[in-house]
Design a protein around this motif. Sequence first.
Motif, PDB file in Angstrom:
ATOM      1  N   ILE A  29     -22.014 -78.780  70.436  1.00 46.57           N
ATOM      2  CA  ILE A  29     -21.480 -80.133  70.439  1.00 46.57           C
ATOM      3  C   ILE A  29     -20.586 -80.303  71.661  1.00 46.57           C
ATOM      4  CG2 ILE A  29     -19.969 -81.759  69.238  1.00 46.57           C
ATOM      5  CD1 ILE A  29     -20.788 -80.474  66.638  1.00 46.57           C
ATOM      6  N   ASP A  30     -20.786 -81.393  72.390  1.00 50.20           N
ATOM      7  CA  ASP A  30     -19.902 -81.729  73.495  1.00 50.20           C
ATOM      8  C   ASP A  30     -18.723 -82.493  72.922  1.00 50.20           C
ATOM      9  OD1 ASP A  30     -18.676 -82.336  75.850  1.00 50.20           O
ATOM     10  OD2 ASP A  30     -20.167 -83.803  76.501  1.00 50.20           O
ATOM     11  N   THR A  31     -17.544 -81.893  72.956  1.00 48.65           N
ATOM     12  CA  THR A  31     -16.363 -82.520  72.375  1.00 48.65           C
ATOM     13  C   THR A  31     -15.706 -83.517  73.311  1.00 48.65           C
ATOM     14  OG1 THR A  31     -14.977 -80.711  73.161  1.00 48.65           O
ATOM     15  CG2 THR A  31     -15.863 -80.534  70.918  1.00 48.65           C
ATOM     16  N   GLY A  32     -16.204 -83.600  74.550  1.00 44.90           N
ATOM     17  CA  GLY A  32     -15.625 -84.527  75.512  1.00 44.90           C
ATOM     18  C   GLY A  32     -14.347 -83.999  76.140  1.00 44.90           C
ATOM     19  N   THR A  33     -13.979 -82.768  75.827  1.00 47.18           N
ATOM     20  CA  THR A  33     -12.777 -82.175  76.390  1.00 47.18           C
ATOM     21  C   THR A  33     -13.082 -81.711  77.805  1.00 47.18           C
ATOM     22  OG1 THR A  33     -12.201 -81.411  74.179  1.00 47.18           O
ATOM     23  CG2 THR A  33     -11.002 -80.435  76.005  1.00 47.18           C
ATOM     24  N   ALA A  34     -12.342 -82.226  78.788  1.00 50.77           N
ATOM     25  CA  ALA A  34     -12.577 -81.880  80.193  1.00 50.77           C
ATOM     26  C   ALA A  34     -11.933 -80.533  80.508  1.00 50.77           C
ATOM     27  CB  ALA A  34     -12.007 -82.954  81.098  1.00 50.77           C
ATOM     28  N   LEU A  35     -12.761 -79.550  80.809  1.00 49.34           N
ATOM     29  CA  LEU A  35     -12.273 -78.202  81.100  1.00 49.34           C
ATOM     30  C   LEU A  35     -12.556 -77.815  82.541  1.00 49.34           C
ATOM     31  CD1 LEU A  35     -13.504 -76.438  77.833  1.00 49.34           C
ATOM     32  CD2 LEU A  35     -11.277 -77.447  78.288  1.00 49.34           C
ATOM     33  N   SER A  36     -12.589 -78.790  83.427  1.00 54.21           N
ATOM     34  CA  SER A  36     -12.965 -78.527  84.816  1.00 54.21           C
ATOM     35  C   SER A  36     -11.807 -77.974  85.642  1.00 54.21           C
ATOM     36  CB  SER A  36     -13.518 -79.797  85.467  1.00 54.21           C
ATOM     37  OG  SER A  36     -12.561 -80.832  85.382  1.00 54.21           O
ATOM     38  N   SER A  37     -10.576 -78.202  85.227  1.00 51.79           N
ATOM     39  CA  SER A  37      -9.445 -77.658  85.979  1.00 51.79           C
ATOM     40  C   SER A  37      -8.724 -76.604  85.138  1.00 51.79           C
ATOM     41  CB  SER A  37      -8.482 -78.782  86.368  1.00 51.79           C
ATOM     42  OG  SER A  37      -7.984 -79.404  85.204  1.00 51.79           O
ATOM     43  N   ALA A  38      -7.881 -75.831  85.798  1.00 52.24           N
ATOM     44  CA  ALA A  38      -7.196 -74.720  85.118  1.00 52.24           C
ATOM     45  C   ALA A  38      -5.871 -75.181  84.511  1.00 52.24           C
ATOM     46  CB  ALA A  38      -6.984 -73.582  86.102  1.00 52.24           C
ATOM     47  N   ASN A  39      -5.915 -76.241  83.737  1.00 52.66           N
ATOM     48  CA  ASN A  39      -4.690 -76.763  83.131  1.00 52.66           C
ATOM     49  C   ASN A  39      -4.618 -76.460  81.635  1.00 52.66           C
ATOM     50  OD1 ASN A  39      -6.731 -78.477  82.321  1.00 52.66           O
ATOM     51  ND2 ASN A  39      -5.512 -80.343  82.558  1.00 52.66           N
ATOM     52  N   PHE A  40      -5.258 -75.391  81.209  1.00 51.87           N
ATOM     53  CA  PHE A  40      -5.271 -75.031  79.795  1.00 51.87           C
ATOM     54  C   PHE A  40      -5.374 -73.511  79.665  1.00 51.87           C
ATOM     55  CE2 PHE A  40      -9.674 -75.172  81.009  1.00 51.87           C
ATOM     56  CZ  PHE A  40     -10.256 -74.144  80.303  1.00 51.87           C
ATOM     57  N   HIS A  41      -5.131 -73.018  78.439  1.00 53.68           N
ATOM     58  CA  HIS A  41      -5.381 -71.615  78.135  1.00 53.68           C
ATOM     59  C   HIS A  41      -5.927 -71.515  76.706  1.00 53.68           C
ATOM     60  CE1 HIS A  41      -1.255 -72.134  76.584  1.00 53.68           C
ATOM     61  NE2 HIS A  41      -1.590 -71.221  75.703  1.00 53.68           N
ATOM     62  N   TYR A  42      -6.677 -70.443  76.470  1.00 47.38           N
ATOM     63  CA  TYR A  42      -7.258 -70.225  75.154  1.00 47.38           C
ATOM     64  C   TYR A  42      -6.193 -69.709  74.203  1.00 47.38           C
ATOM     65  CZ  TYR A  42     -11.925 -70.848  77.031  1.00 47.38           C
ATOM     66  OH  TYR A  42     -13.042 -71.378  77.614  1.00 47.38           O
ATOM     67  N   VAL A  43      -6.185 -70.252  72.987  1.00 46.34           N
ATOM     68  CA  VAL A  43      -5.228 -69.827  71.972  1.00 46.34           C
ATOM     69  C   VAL A  43      -5.900 -68.867  71.003  1.00 46.34           C
ATOM     70  CG1 VAL A  43      -3.711 -70.611  70.107  1.00 46.34           C
ATOM     71  CG2 VAL A  43      -3.963 -71.997  72.182  1.00 46.34           C
ATOM     72  N   LYS A  44      -7.042 -69.284  70.458  1.00 47.01           N
ATOM     73  CA  LYS A  44      -7.772 -68.450  69.495  1.00 47.01           C
ATOM     74  C   LYS A  44      -9.144 -69.047  69.263  1.00 47.01           C
ATOM     75  CE  LYS A  44      -5.693 -70.920  65.576  1.00 47.01           C
ATOM     76  NZ  LYS A  44      -4.913 -70.798  64.364  1.00 47.01           N
ATOM     77  N   THR A  45      -9.951 -68.339  68.518  1.00 53.20           N
ATOM     78  CA  THR A  45     -11.262 -68.820  68.095  1.00 53.20           C
ATOM     79  C   THR A  45     -11.217 -69.005  66.578  1.00 53.20           C
ATOM     80  OG1 THR A  45     -12.366 -67.659  69.888  1.00 53.20           O
ATOM     81  CG2 THR A  45     -13.727 -68.317  68.036  1.00 53.20           C
ATOM     82  N   VAL A  46     -11.752 -70.115  66.101  1.00 55.41           N
ATOM     83  CA  VAL A  46     -11.784 -70.386  64.659  1.00 55.41           C
ATOM     84  C   VAL A  46     -13.227 -70.523  64.194  1.00 55.41           C
ATOM     85  CG1 VAL A  46      -9.522 -71.472  64.549  1.00 55.41           C
ATOM     86  CG2 VAL A  46     -11.527 -72.866  65.022  1.00 55.41           C
ATOM     87  N   GLN A  47     -13.414 -70.327  62.900  1.00 54.28           N
ATOM     88  CA  GLN A  47     -14.750 -70.423  62.318  1.00 54.28           C
ATOM     89  C   GLN A  47     -14.642 -71.095  60.951  1.00 54.28           C
ATOM     90  OE1 GLN A  47     -16.681 -66.638  62.232  1.00 54.28           O
ATOM     91  NE2 GLN A  47     -18.597 -67.445  61.482  1.00 54.28           N
ATOM     92  N   GLY A  48     -15.523 -72.052  60.704  1.00 60.00           N
ATOM     93  CA  GLY A  48     -15.582 -72.729  59.413  1.00 60.00           C
ATOM     94  C   GLY A  48     -16.967 -72.577  58.817  1.00 60.00           C
ATOM     95  N   ALA A  69     -14.754 -79.561  59.076  1.00 59.56           N
ATOM     96  CA  ALA A  69     -13.460 -79.790  58.419  1.00 59.56           C
ATOM     97  C   ALA A  69     -12.775 -78.463  58.106  1.00 59.56           C
ATOM     98  CB  ALA A  69     -13.660 -80.611  57.144  1.00 59.56           C
ATOM     99  N   ASP A  70     -13.547 -77.456  57.672  1.00 55.15           N
ATOM    100  CA  ASP A  70     -13.000 -76.134  57.395  1.00 55.15           C
ATOM    101  C   ASP A  70     -12.455 -75.494  58.676  1.00 55.15           C
ATOM    102  OD1 ASP A  70     -12.385 -73.827  55.863  1.00 55.15           O
ATOM    103  OD2 ASP A  70     -14.304 -72.907  56.398  1.00 55.15           O
ATOM    104  N   ALA A  71     -13.196 -75.609  59.780  1.00 52.98           N
ATOM    105  CA  ALA A  71     -12.745 -75.048  61.064  1.00 52.98           C
ATOM    106  C   ALA A  71     -11.470 -75.745  61.536  1.00 52.98           C
ATOM    107  CB  ALA A  71     -13.842 -75.167  62.112  1.00 52.98           C
ATOM    108  N   LYS A  72     -11.405 -77.075  61.392  1.00 51.19           N
ATOM    109  CA  LYS A  72     -10.205 -77.809  61.807  1.00 51.19           C
ATOM    110  C   LYS A  72      -8.991 -77.400  60.972  1.00 51.19           C
ATOM    111  CE  LYS A  72     -12.222 -82.050  63.653  1.00 51.19           C
ATOM    112  NZ  LYS A  72     -12.377 -83.504  63.450  1.00 51.19           N
ATOM    113  N   ALA A  73      -9.205 -77.213  59.681  1.00 55.36           N
ATOM    114  CA  ALA A  73      -8.098 -76.791  58.817  1.00 55.36           C
ATOM    115  C   ALA A  73      -7.599 -75.405  59.219  1.00 55.36           C
ATOM    116  CB  ALA A  73      -8.544 -76.794  57.361  1.00 55.36           C
TER     117      ALA A  73
END
Length: 115
Positions: A29-48, A69-73
């Motif tokens: 799924i394309d979430t529309g989150t722009a990840l083209s620049s280095a203005n973020f860092h990974y926090v963790k991976t979740v699974q629902g 919904a489970d992954a978001k929670a």
Amino acid sequence: MKRLLLILIPVIMCFAASSCSTLSSLNAIDTGTALSSANFHYVKTVQGEATSTYIFGFAGGNDAGKAIADAKAKADLKDNQALANVAIVNTQRIVLGIIIRVKTTVSADVIEFEK
């Protein structure tokens, strides 16, 4: 009686042969989150996860919606955080040719944008 057996034996063999088959598919799924620049860092991976059971193709439910919904929670998103790299995997298990169990698994990375 003999004619009935000639029909029933292949039908029973088909049900027995299909009793434990498994199918799976992967969607992203394309979430529309722009990840083209280095203005973020990974926090963790979740699974629902979510599971539905269908009998003759009826019943069940929205597995993807429940799994997301489970992954978001589980993500417990804070300010400046978002889900990225969302993938959905559907695994189907067919039992006796009439019961289908669908397990939907959603995995996503939680990223945090710099302030």
